[in-house]
Motif scaffolding. Structure first.
Motif, PDB file in Angstrom:
ATOM      1  N   GLN A 295     -33.366  42.961   2.885  1.00  0.00           N
ATOM      2  CA  GLN A 295     -32.294  43.893   3.269  1.00  0.00           C
ATOM      3  C   GLN A 295     -32.477  45.198   2.493  1.00  0.00           C
ATOM      4  O   GLN A 295     -32.234  45.235   1.278  1.00  0.00           O
ATOM      5  CB  GLN A 295     -30.951  43.242   2.927  1.00  0.00           C
TER       6      GLN A 295
ATOM      7  N   GLN B 200     -14.234  44.572  -6.491  1.00  0.00           N
ATOM      8  CA  GLN B 200     -13.316  45.707  -6.334  1.00  0.00           C
ATOM      9  C   GLN B 200     -13.364  46.248  -4.895  1.00  0.00           C
ATOM     10  O   GLN B 200     -12.341  46.602  -4.315  1.00  0.00           O
ATOM     11  CB  GLN B 200     -13.687  46.834  -7.320  1.00  0.00           C
TER      12      GLN B 200
ATOM     13  N   SER C 126     -21.921  50.638  -3.729  1.00  0.00           N
ATOM     14  CA  SER C 126     -20.577  50.522  -3.147  1.00  0.00           C
ATOM     15  C   SER C 126     -20.373  51.626  -2.110  1.00  0.00           C
ATOM     16  O   SER C 126     -19.815  51.398  -1.044  1.00  0.00           O
ATOM     17  CB  SER C 126     -19.513  50.662  -4.241  1.00  0.00           C
TER      18      SER C 126
ATOM     19  N   TRP D 116     -32.491  46.622  -5.623  1.00  0.00           N
ATOM     20  CA  TRP D 116     -31.868  45.286  -5.531  1.00  0.00           C
ATOM     21  C   TRP D 116     -32.306  44.579  -4.247  1.00  0.00           C
ATOM     22  O   TRP D 116     -31.513  43.863  -3.649  1.00  0.00           O
ATOM     23  CB  TRP D 116     -30.331  45.337  -5.545  1.00  0.00           C
TER      24      TRP D 116
ATOM     25  N   SER E  88     -33.505  41.852  -2.486  1.00  0.00           N
ATOM     26  CA  SER E  88     -33.789  40.425  -2.703  1.00  0.00           C
ATOM     27  C   SER E  88     -34.924  39.976  -1.790  1.00  0.00           C
ATOM     28  O   SER E  88     -34.911  40.263  -0.588  1.00  0.00           O
ATOM     29  CB  SER E  88     -32.558  39.578  -2.393  1.00  0.00           C
TER      30      SER E  88
ATOM     31  N   THR F 123     -18.953  44.547  -4.185  1.00  0.00           N
ATOM     32  CA  THR F 123     -18.344  44.012  -5.413  1.00  0.00           C
ATOM     33  C   THR F 123     -16.915  43.518  -5.152  1.00  0.00           C
ATOM     34  O   THR F 123     -16.312  43.817  -4.114  1.00  0.00           O
ATOM     35  CB  THR F 123     -18.287  45.094  -6.509  1.00  0.00           C
TER      36      THR F 123
ATOM     37  N   SER G 202     -29.163  48.962  -0.290  1.00  0.00           N
ATOM     38  CA  SER G 202     -28.733  49.645  -1.525  1.00  0.00           C
ATOM     39  C   SER G 202     -29.785  50.623  -2.028  1.00  0.00           C
ATOM     40  O   SER G 202     -30.988  50.392  -1.890  1.00  0.00           O
ATOM     41  CB  SER G 202     -28.467  48.624  -2.633  1.00  0.00           C
TER      42      SER G 202
HETATM   43  C1  LIG Z   1     -28.153  39.263  -7.027  1.00  0.00           C
HETATM   44  C2  LIG Z   1     -28.059  40.521  -6.202  1.00  0.00           C
HETATM   45  C3  LIG Z   1     -28.784  40.623  -5.033  1.00  0.00           C
HETATM   46  C4  LIG Z   1     -28.720  41.785  -4.267  1.00  0.00           C
HETATM   47  N1  LIG Z   1     -29.493  41.860  -3.133  1.00  0.00           N
HETATM   48  C5  LIG Z   1     -29.486  42.998  -2.403  1.00  0.00           C
HETATM   49  C6  LIG Z   1     -30.349  43.125  -1.255  1.00  0.00           C
HETATM   50  O1  LIG Z   1     -31.115  42.226  -0.917  1.00  0.00           O
HETATM   51  N2  LIG Z   1     -30.350  44.287  -0.566  1.00  0.00           N
HETATM   52  C7  LIG Z   1     -29.531  45.330  -0.910  1.00  0.00           C
HETATM   53  O2  LIG Z   1     -29.550  46.325  -0.206  1.00  0.00           O
HETATM   54  N3  LIG Z   1     -28.704  45.243  -1.984  1.00  0.00           N
HETATM   55  C8  LIG Z   1     -28.668  44.110  -2.746  1.00  0.00           C
HETATM   56  N4  LIG Z   1     -27.852  44.007  -3.862  1.00  0.00           N
HETATM   57  C9  LIG Z   1     -27.111  45.211  -4.277  1.00  0.00           C
HETATM   58  C10 LIG Z   1     -25.615  45.106  -4.119  1.00  0.00           C
HETATM   59  O3  LIG Z   1     -25.221  45.167  -2.771  1.00  0.00           O
HETATM   60  C11 LIG Z   1     -25.028  46.283  -4.942  1.00  0.00           C
HETATM   61  O4  LIG Z   1     -25.339  46.013  -6.291  1.00  0.00           O
HETATM   62  C12 LIG Z   1     -23.553  46.397  -4.772  1.00  0.00           C
HETATM   63  O5  LIG Z   1     -23.225  46.871  -3.489  1.00  0.00           O
HETATM   64  C13 LIG Z   1     -22.916  47.349  -5.826  1.00  0.00           C
HETATM   65  O6  LIG Z   1     -23.568  48.569  -5.849  1.00  0.00           O
HETATM   66  P1  LIG Z   1     -24.076  49.211  -7.238  1.00  0.00           P
HETATM   67  O7  LIG Z   1     -24.860  48.158  -7.958  1.00  0.00           O
HETATM   68  O8  LIG Z   1     -24.742  50.492  -6.906  1.00  0.00           O
HETATM   69  O9  LIG Z   1     -22.755  49.455  -8.088  1.00  0.00           O
HETATM   70  P2  LIG Z   1     -21.809  50.722  -7.998  1.00  0.00           P
HETATM   71  O10 LIG Z   1     -21.486  51.008  -6.573  1.00  0.00           O
HETATM   72  O11 LIG Z   1     -22.403  51.824  -8.804  1.00  0.00           O
HETATM   73  O12 LIG Z   1     -20.507  50.178  -8.703  1.00  0.00           O
HETATM   74  C14 LIG Z   1     -20.332  50.152 -10.132  1.00  0.00           C
HETATM   75  C15 LIG Z   1     -18.915  49.633 -10.415  1.00  0.00           C
HETATM   76  O13 LIG Z   1     -17.948  50.563  -9.882  1.00  0.00           O
HETATM   77  C16 LIG Z   1     -17.031  49.883  -9.022  1.00  0.00           C
HETATM   78  N5  LIG Z   1     -16.658  50.749  -7.894  1.00  0.00           N
HETATM   79  C17 LIG Z   1     -17.503  51.541  -7.181  1.00  0.00           C
HETATM   80  N6  LIG Z   1     -16.820  52.169  -6.194  1.00  0.00           N
HETATM   81  C18 LIG Z   1     -15.521  51.756  -6.288  1.00  0.00           C
HETATM   82  C19 LIG Z   1     -14.330  52.069  -5.555  1.00  0.00           C
HETATM   83  N7  LIG Z   1     -14.339  52.909  -4.506  1.00  0.00           N
HETATM   84  N8  LIG Z   1     -13.167  51.449  -5.932  1.00  0.00           N
HETATM   85  C20 LIG Z   1     -13.145  50.573  -6.984  1.00  0.00           C
HETATM   86  N9  LIG Z   1     -14.256  50.275  -7.735  1.00  0.00           N
HETATM   87  C21 LIG Z   1     -15.417  50.843  -7.383  1.00  0.00           C
HETATM   88  C22 LIG Z   1     -17.790  48.663  -8.539  1.00  0.00           C
HETATM   89  O14 LIG Z   1     -16.901  47.609  -8.142  1.00  0.00           O
HETATM   90  C23 LIG Z   1     -18.608  48.277  -9.768  1.00  0.00           C
HETATM   91  O15 LIG Z   1     -17.834  47.499 -10.652  1.00  0.00           O
HETATM   92  C24 LIG Z   1     -27.894  42.870  -4.665  1.00  0.00           C
HETATM   93  C25 LIG Z   1     -27.145  42.762  -5.854  1.00  0.00           C
HETATM   94  C26 LIG Z   1     -27.230  41.610  -6.612  1.00  0.00           C
HETATM   95  C27 LIG Z   1     -26.423  41.521  -7.874  1.00  0.00           C
END
Ligand SMILES: Cc1cc2nc3c(=O)[nH]c(=O)nc-3n(C[C@H](O)[C@H](O)[C@H](O)COP(=O)(O)OP(=O)(O)OC[C@H]3O[C@@H](n4cnc5c(N)ncnc54)[C@H](O)[C@@H]3O)c2cc1C
Length: 446
Positions: free
Chosen positions: A121, A414, A130, A154, A156, A412, A124
């Motif tokens: 996928q 949130q 998010s 990220w 997977s 997440t 991200s």
């Molecule tokens: C084990 C694992 C596998 C994954 N596999 C894939 C994959 O195969 N393909 C892929 O595309 N992605 C994958 N992901 C990525 C995952 O979808 C993202 O990590 C996730 O969407 C969060 O984005 P970010 O890490 O950029 O965090 P951010 O968006 O930067 O968020 C950081 C923090 O801010 C909070 N936050 C952000 N915006 C808001 C808001 N509007 N209101 C309240 N709180 C907020 C979040 O809840 C979080 O606590 C994977 C992640 C993990 C952990």
């Protein structure tokens, strides 16, 4: 997603028990441990048993989710190898079955259900998790192809993938949700650089993927040009419901599909034990998340089952699992009647995060000092088991190390709460002009 058309016999809806009997008969006629994995998956997939929740004319059997989970249980209990693991069956197949043309369904979904291709996928990005609609990977039209530049993260299973579910910006001059396209993207080409990222568990489940002048044909656009946000939301809905409490394993077995993992030519019977249980363990090395049964067994084995605080949390965990199961049944009943329960996929995903957190905490309290034991590879795991005499040694630490993941992937906690607030409870949306201002004019971090 609208409810899939259920299988019918002589104009009436088939009862789940009849279907399971049909499946057992089918397994009796077709399972042969001496087939290769690829040959077995071809039989299983083309008979509609690998992805039974897909519509009947799209390589499935039109079953609702609970019945599809039962199909997996029947296959496992029979002692046959289950369907291919991974994101093809969980996400790409259902998304393309819903949004793809007939030709695309036959091109992509067929190969997914028979395990011929593995998918990842590509959603991200370093600046778009998010806020996924803020993605900056660009796809620029060049004849009947698109040239893709950008970075994903990220990802997977990216190292095993033949194809990727790519979302890229195809028009930056419209508001950000309107200029995105969902592509079925070929991973084996120049310009695709997959670099593993190591996690807490020591495994490298996910990767960063750099795309430099990579190419994708226009015929691989799924669901219409610039309509990728709607298509991606379908993918995310399958991700959330497939991973949520009460959702079973979301269609994943333990053996990897596709050309890279090189398991298609292996003997199918080598992946199941004589009693029929799968031999392979998950790549994270973790035990099933949120499982009260496992923890009850461990508590009994090491004399902690009489501790009132442990008992209380074991019951809490069991109840959360049961609530998840009942919610899933409630949703099933609503969908069978042509209705929906808004926010249910988000609620069940949130609940799974809670259960995994509680299991992890509880597991370490039950294990005591033994919970600090962990091994990073198969040899280390074998040494740990030999040294402790405990076949589950290291499993609770593995569960704890992986526990933060479910509250992040698929959106997440949130973000799930935001969605439930806005779409289920009708609370006002966050203020902003991002739905009206062209993406190119929005402020950016870099
Ligand atoms: C084990 C694992 C596998 C994954 N596999 C894939 C994959 O195969 N393909 C892929 O595309 N992605 C994958 N992901 C990525 C995952 O979808 C993202 O990590 C996730 O969407 C969060 O984005 P970010 O890490 O950029 O965090 P951010 O968006 O930067 O968020 C950081 C923090 O801010 C909070 N936050 C952000 N915006 C808001 C808001 N509007 N209101 C309240 N709180 C907020 C979040 O809840 C979080 O606590 C994977 C992640 C993990 C952990």
């Amino acid at each position: 997603m609208p409810p899939a058309a259920p299988e019918t016999a002589g104009g009436r809806r088939r009862q789940p028990d009849e279907l399971m009997d049909e499946l057992r008969d089918w397994l009796g006629d077709n399972w042969d441990p001496d087939l290769t994995v690829g040959e077995w998956w071809e039989r299983l997939g083309l008979a509609g048993w690998a992805a039974p929740s897909l519509p009947t004319d799209r390589y499935g059997r039109g079953l609702l989710r609970n019945d599809a989970v039962r199909v997996q249980e029947v296959i496992a209990n029979f002692g046959a190898l289950g369907p291919p693991a991974g994101l093809g069956l969980l996400l790409a197949g259902p998304t393309i079955a819903e949004h793809g043309t007939r030709e695309q369904v036959d091109r992509y979904v067929r190969d997914i259900v028979v395990g011929a291709t593995a998918w990842c996928q590509l959603f991200s990005e370093p600046g778009a998790g998010s806020d996924l609609a803020g993605l900056t990977t660009r796809a620029v039209e060049d004849g009947d192809e698109w040239i893709v530049n950008g970075q994903k993260v990220w990802t997977s299973g990216g190292q095993y993938a033949d194809l990727g579910m790519l979302i890229a910006r195809t028009n930056p001059e419209v508001p950000k949700h309107q200029g995105i396209t969902w592509f079925a993207f070929e991973m084996h080409q120049p310009g695709v650089d997959v670099r593993p990222l190591r996690e807490l568990t020591g495994n490298a489940l996910f990767n960063e993927v750099f795309l430099t002048d990579a190419r994708v044909p226009s015929s691989a656009v799924i669901g219409g040009l610039h309509n990728g946000w709607a298509v991606a939301n379908t993918t995310l809905a399958f991700e959330r419901s497939g991973l949520g409490a009460g959702g079973g394993s979301g269609g994943a077995g333990a053996v990897l599909p596709g050309t890279v993992a090189e398991q298609l030519g292996a003997r199918a019977g080598d992946f199941v034990s004589p009693e029929g249980r799968r031999r392979t363990r998950s790549r994270s090395g973790s035990t099933a998340p949120g499982s009260a049964k496992l923890l009850i067994d461990v508590a009994k084995a090491n004399g902690r089952a009489a501790d009132p605080l442990i008992r209380q949390d074991l019951v809490r965990l069991h109840m959360m699992g049961e609530i998840g199961r009942y919610n899933s049944l409630r949703w099933k009943a609503a969908r069978a009647g042509g209705r929906d329960i808004p926010g249910m996929a988000n609620i069940s995903k949130l609940q799974m995060s809670e259960m995994v957190r509680l299991s992890s905490d509880l597991g370490l309290r039950i294990a005591g000092v033994a919970g600090t034991l962990y091994a990073y590879d198969d040899a280390g795991r074998a040494a740990l088991v030999a040294a402790t005499g405990d076949p589950t040694a290291g499993a609770l630490a593995a569960m704890a190390l992986f526990a933060p993941a479910p509250s992040i992937y698929g959106g997440t906690d949130q973000i799930q709460r935001n969605i439930i607030g806005e779409r289920a409870l009708g609370l006002p949306k966050e203020l902003g002009n991002e739905r009206t201002v062209p993406f190119s004019e929005l402020p950016k971090n870099r």
